[in-house]
Design a protein around this motif. Sequence first.
Motif, short mmCIF file in Angstrom:
data_model
loop_
_atom_site.label_atom_id
_atom_site.label_comp_id
_atom_site.label_asym_id
_atom_site.label_seq_id
_atom_site.Cartn_x
_atom_site.Cartn_y
_atom_site.Cartn_z
N TYR A 1 0.64 -1.20 0.09
CA TYR A 1 0.00 -0.20 -0.14
C TYR A 1 0.83 1.27 0.09
N GLU B 1 3.37 2.18 1.89
CA GLU B 1 3.82 2.51 3.19
C GLU B 1 5.17 1.72 3.54
N GLY C 1 -5.02 3.95 6.96
CA GLY C 1 -3.91 3.34 6.74
C GLY C 1 -2.97 3.19 7.95
#
Length: 327
Positions: free
Chosen positions: A52, A54, A86
Amino acid sequence: MPRRLDTQMTSFPIAGAFTISRGAKTQADVVTCTITENGLRGLGECVPYGRYGESIASVIAEIDAASAEIRAGATKVDLLEHMKPGAARNAVDCALWDLEAKQSGVPVADRVGIAQPKPLTTAYTISLGEPETMAARAAENAGRALLKVKVGTADDESRIRAVRAAAPDAAIILDANEGWTEDNLAHHLRIAAKAGIALVEQPLPAGKDELLATIERPLLVCADESVHHTGDLAKLRSRYDAINIKLDKTGGLTEALAMKREAQRLGFRIMVGCMVGTSLAMAPAVLLAQDADFADLDGPLLLARDREPGLRYDASLVFPPERALWG
């Protein structure tokens, strides 16, 4: 006196390796958020996920960017507006839940309407490997009530058959982690249904899963990478039968609770899942999963060491968190 906000990265070694269709990892790198106010500390943990976009650095930077508001007294509802869904928001949100429970003396379970949290049956993960290796791991854990088996290759039929033969009495979830294709999807779903698989998770890549709305689904199909927050649900109704709610995707328990309510209203079955993290990350998820159809909260069982104190696990059961851990 203003709040104090601290973040820390810690690595926890994985027992062996954790392998899915996208690769393997040997340690869980987590970020712990600590919010201190008037001598009381609230803790939250998140697991940044490269899929994602990150990283440890990006998550800490997100928390730092919101630090002034958090220190000034931002609430969990404020965070829904000021931080995106998130991992970063998850760590802060869960730290605030923990802090508020300590300040009020009211456990998080009571605050979310759970009078007596109960132990849950959690899945135990079998990593992706050669069929004989996966079968051996399944046989070692055949006494567990629920196994989650990582698949996602062009030929998973042998893996499905091998694991089912090795654990004939266990309920089994297959997690393809976006690894199947339009060409092999129907075949793998048929094999899974014949093997008595309970649910298949995220067979196709997120954003390329329209086919699921047009084919027969002979068993439950669950969205994971395709669903992050409440706003994603409506468009997925024709494609999936269930959704996997993870706090690191929703951005905390606050959004996860809202998402679960809406998903149930829309008729989805509910799985509450996790990244590979410690008991601190699992604790709020155990409360979220109290009335879920499936719980996949085995993160600490995959680690060579956990936090102390940690959650209590007994065979396939995970017990609600003690307040010394969280909440």
